[in-house]
Structures are given as structure tokens and as C-alpha cells.
Scaffold this motif. Structure first.
Motif, mmCIF file in Angstrom:
data_model
loop_
_atom_site.group_PDB
_atom_site.id
_atom_site.type_symbol
_atom_site.label_atom_id
_atom_site.label_comp_id
_atom_site.label_asym_id
_atom_site.label_seq_id
_atom_site.Cartn_x
_atom_site.Cartn_y
_atom_site.Cartn_z
ATOM 1 N N ILE A 34 0.893 -1.202 -0.009
ATOM 2 C CA ILE A 34 0.172 -0.021 -0.087
ATOM 3 C C ILE A 34 0.751 1.374 -0.225
ATOM 4 N N THR A 35 1.956 1.199 0.706
ATOM 5 C CA THR A 35 2.820 2.302 0.780
ATOM 6 C C THR A 35 3.498 2.564 -0.507
ATOM 7 N N GLY A 36 3.901 1.654 -1.119
ATOM 8 C CA GLY A 36 4.544 1.612 -2.529
ATOM 9 C C GLY A 36 3.579 2.110 -3.597
ATOM 10 N N ILE A 37 2.354 1.688 -3.581
ATOM 11 C CA ILE A 37 1.122 2.141 -4.479
ATOM 12 C C ILE A 37 0.928 3.769 -4.265
ATOM 13 N N ALA A 38 0.904 4.152 -2.995
ATOM 14 C CA ALA A 38 0.598 5.446 -2.619
ATOM 15 C C ALA A 38 1.809 6.272 -2.985
ATOM 16 N N ASN A 47 2.639 11.941 1.451
ATOM 17 C CA ASN A 47 3.590 12.690 2.242
ATOM 18 C C ASN A 47 3.049 13.757 2.927
ATOM 19 N N GLY A 48 1.518 13.939 3.039
ATOM 20 C CA GLY A 48 1.039 14.841 3.735
ATOM 21 C C GLY A 48 0.617 16.176 3.074
ATOM 22 N N SER A 49 0.905 16.177 1.714
ATOM 23 C CA SER A 49 0.547 17.318 0.983
ATOM 24 C C SER A 49 1.317 18.664 1.079
#
Length: 222
Positions: A34-38, A47-49
């Protein structure tokens, strides 16, 4: 007896293997995927915009900031730094009373009713401040020109955006304080005005942090 012990050991072994597999899949593999896809598809949001200026992170496009002068001795609240565009009032925020090591702000609204005397007092005080701070020689601000978001806080108290009307109300004051032509500052606001999402959701808005970063860069170039 031996069969019972053997069956128990076998069940325990199967349970332990299941625990290890589930821990690996749900605790390691799934979060990594999920982290990789995001990070691959939505790195900004993941990364929090973050918003950067001068090569460093200065905030998030999702969280409002204050633009105040340093707190003077004896003051309970700092004064706004009027060379910057100001965001919405931040009523309803409180400090973290449990973790006293860090002065963390808690997001929230006032939850005051529309006819609550305290809310009416806050709105009237905010209205008077907007008129005083944004009136410049030859261009006084009238109460009828003040939009709602200039005198009321959002539900979270951390709204990063203001309405184009409130941004426009501040143009002459910002131009005067920074020694800039009004037309140049007005064009800056227009360039940072976003329309409704997908053309029909929400309202037009101006991100105050992004606008102030652009203002800072404009002043530095002149």
C-alpha cells in the motif's frame, strides 16, 4: 494420553504458523504494498500534501497557519503581520493539557449556537478588526463587503483556504505594506484562485499559504 498431547502440540504448531503468516502478510507485506502504491501514484498526498519554499517544507496545503508578529511582553495574543494575507479566524482551537512537554493545538469548532452572545461578540470583534486592518487611505472597507469566512472559523479551525472575496478584500492592504502595485497583487490572487472541484463541488477558494509564498517570491524579485 499420548494422542491427546500430540494433537494439542499439532494444533499449537498450526496456530503458531497461522499467526506468523498473518503477521507477515498483514503487518509487513500489505503495508509495504500500500505504501509503495501510494508513493508511486499519489506521492504528494501520501507525504502529507507538503508545501515547500526555499528548499524546505513550510507547511501542508491541508492545514491553515497563522501569520502573526512575535508576541510582545504583556500580550496575551500576538498581532497579525499585515504584510501577509490572513486566513480565517481559528476559534475553537485549544492546547493539549495532557502532554505538557509540547504545546500542541487541538482541532475543533466552538460549537456555539448562532444566537450565542459569545459567538456574536467574536464575530463583531472580528468584523471591526477586518475593517480597521484592511482600510487604506481612499479605500475604506465597508461592513457589507466582509464575507462570512473573514469573521467565522471553520469546523476544524484549521481551514487552509479563504474565499476569493476575502482575499480580494486584503489586496490593497497587502500591496501597500509590501510596496507593490495593487494590480500586481490582484493578479497574484487571481492566479491562486481555484474553482469548484470537478466544476460543481465545493466553492472557489484561495490557499493562503501558497498565496503568501508566491507573495514572498514576488517581493524578493522586485
Amino acid at each position: 494420553m499420548n494422542n491427546s498431547v500430540t494433537n494439542t502440540a499439532r494444533l499449537l504448531g498450526a496456530g503458531l504458523r497461522a499467526l506468523l503468516v498473518l503477521t507477515l502478510v498483514t503487518g509487513v507485506v500489505y503495508p509495504l504494498v500500500i505504501t509503495g502504491i501510494a508513493q508511486g501514484l499519489f506521492p504528494g498526498q501520501a507525504n502529507g500534501s507538503e508545501i515547500r519554499s526555499d528548499g524546505r517544507v513550510v507547511g501542508s496545503s491541508l492545514i491553515g497557519q497563522s501569520y502573526d508578529l512575535p508576541l510582545k511582553k504583556g500580550q496575551e495574543a500576538p498581532e497579525p503581520d499585515l504584510k501577509w494575507f490572513q486566513g480565517r479566524p481559528a476559534h475553537g482551537l485549544g492546547t493539549n493539557t495532557l502532554n505538557t512537554r509540547y504545546r500542541l493545538l487541538l482541532s475543533g469548532a466552538t460549537n456555539l449556537a448562532a444566537d450565542n452572545p459569545e459567538l456574536l461578540k467574536q464575530v463583531e470583534a472580528a468584523k471591526a478588526a477586518v475593517i480597521k486592518e484592511n482600510s487604506v487611505p481612499g479605500h475604506p472597507v465597508r461592513a457589507s463587503e466582509i464575507p462570512a469566512d473573514a469573521v467565522t472559523s471553520s469546523g476544524s479551525g484549521l481551514d487552509p483556504d479563504i474565499s476569493p472575496q476575502y482575499a480580494a478584500l486584503q489586496i490593497r492592504r497587502v500591496a501597500e505594506r509590501n510596496g507593490l502595485p495593487v494590480a500586481v497583487v490582484r493578479r497574484l490572487v487571481e492566479e491562486h484562485t481555484e474553482g469548484r472541484t470537478l466544476g460543481f463541488m465545493g466553492e472557489p477558494r484561495v490557499n493562503v499559504l501558497e498565496l503568501n509564498i508566491a507573495l514572498k517570491e514576488l517581493v524578493a524579485r522586485r
